[in-house]
Design an enzyme around this catalytic site. Sequence first.
Site, PDB file in Angstrom:
ATOM      1  N   TYR A 233       0.813  -1.221   0.000  1.00 55.09           N
ATOM      2  CA  TYR A 233       0.000   0.000   0.000  1.00 55.09           C
ATOM      3  C   TYR A 233       0.844   1.267   0.000  1.00 55.09           C
ATOM      4  O   TYR A 233       0.347   2.346  -0.282  1.00 55.09           O
ATOM      5  CB  TYR A 233      -0.962  -0.008   1.191  1.00 55.09           C
ATOM      6  CG  TYR A 233      -1.954  -1.129   1.080  1.00 55.09           C
ATOM      7  CD1 TYR A 233      -2.945  -1.108   0.102  1.00 55.09           C
ATOM      8  CD2 TYR A 233      -1.870  -2.240   1.906  1.00 55.09           C
ATOM      9  CE1 TYR A 233      -3.840  -2.150  -0.033  1.00 55.09           C
ATOM     10  CE2 TYR A 233      -2.764  -3.291   1.782  1.00 55.09           C
ATOM     11  CZ  TYR A 233      -3.756  -3.244   0.809  1.00 55.09           C
ATOM     12  OH  TYR A 233      -4.637  -4.280   0.661  1.00 55.09           O
ATOM     13  N   HIS A 259      -2.359  -0.688  -8.919  1.00 53.52           N
ATOM     14  CA  HIS A 259      -2.365   0.716  -8.518  1.00 53.52           C
ATOM     15  C   HIS A 259      -1.018   1.371  -8.813  1.00 53.52           C
ATOM     16  O   HIS A 259      -0.953   2.513  -9.273  1.00 53.52           O
ATOM     17  CB  HIS A 259      -2.679   0.842  -7.016  1.00 53.52           C
ATOM     18  CG  HIS A 259      -4.137   0.938  -6.711  1.00 53.52           C
ATOM     19  ND1 HIS A 259      -4.983  -0.122  -6.813  1.00 53.52           N
ATOM     20  CD2 HIS A 259      -4.896   1.991  -6.311  1.00 53.52           C
ATOM     21  CE1 HIS A 259      -6.207   0.253  -6.486  1.00 53.52           C
ATOM     22  NE2 HIS A 259      -6.189   1.531  -6.188  1.00 53.52           N
TER      23      HIS A 259
END
Length: 305
Positions: A233, A259
């Site tokens: 993340y 991402h």
Amino acid sequence: MAGPRVEVDGGIMEGGGQILRVSTALSCLLGLPLRVQKIRAGRSTPGLRPQHLSGLEMIRDLCDGQLEGAEIGSTEITFTPEKIKGGVHTADTKTAGGYYPKGGGEVIVRMSPVKQLSPINLTDRGCVTKIYGRAFVAGVLPFKVAKDMAAAAVRCIRKEIRDLYVNIQPVQEPKDQAFGNGNGIIIIAETSTGCLFAGSSLGKRGVNADKVGIEAAEMLLANLRHGGAVDEYLQDQLIIFMALASGISRIKTGPVTLHTQTAIHFAEQLAKAKFTVKKSEDEEDASKDTYIIECRGIGMTNPNL
């Protein structure tokens, strides 16, 4: 401040909020007028959602920009930045937590501006020296739920890491600092070189406390197994900073997420930074899914300083 307008396809790659976040942030910083089309075009509910609108409005206010098409369900926006407002001194204060569906949480962050970003080198993870965290409940949920989450997480971690004390504190959120009812857990591992890894999970109706704690623990352990220096993340959050910094930045990470791939694509398109992603050649990483992300940044300078 404005340069030529950039056209962005909001339906490619990750195809969601990541494209909006990266492209509008870079638009604001670089003074590039922007049009994003096909926003979340492939999702079951295409177009902007409330959380996207709040982020767009914040960026608009930050640089006195003009924003058109910003309404729920819209699949196209145009954004024209003006002058970025100056920063203030650093302080980071959590003032209240908010839980679904009521919401209402608030975080106040103030940051000191810098003239130019230095490159980063996060390739040496070192060894894990500390594991700690908090399991929290708010509203009508009993304190026992927090204790059960913490105990389950500790048991899970100790199956794999036996030589460290795992300190996860159960916490009852004060009633005047939390809105709604909810529970969750966050666990952090700290290394000898200052790297931080995390695992977290939020409770849901019908999901027992043990499962929530184990989910957070397993997320942390997965981030430690790959041998990288950043977790899944953090890796995509660093891409914009690498693109804007002066010099060559490197990070070692586990599998490169969609991402992150999306952030790299739009950082190259808007900022013209150059990234390379390659398998780590370190001997200790030979059997792991570990990668080096490298970027030669554009060396952007803050015109307000």
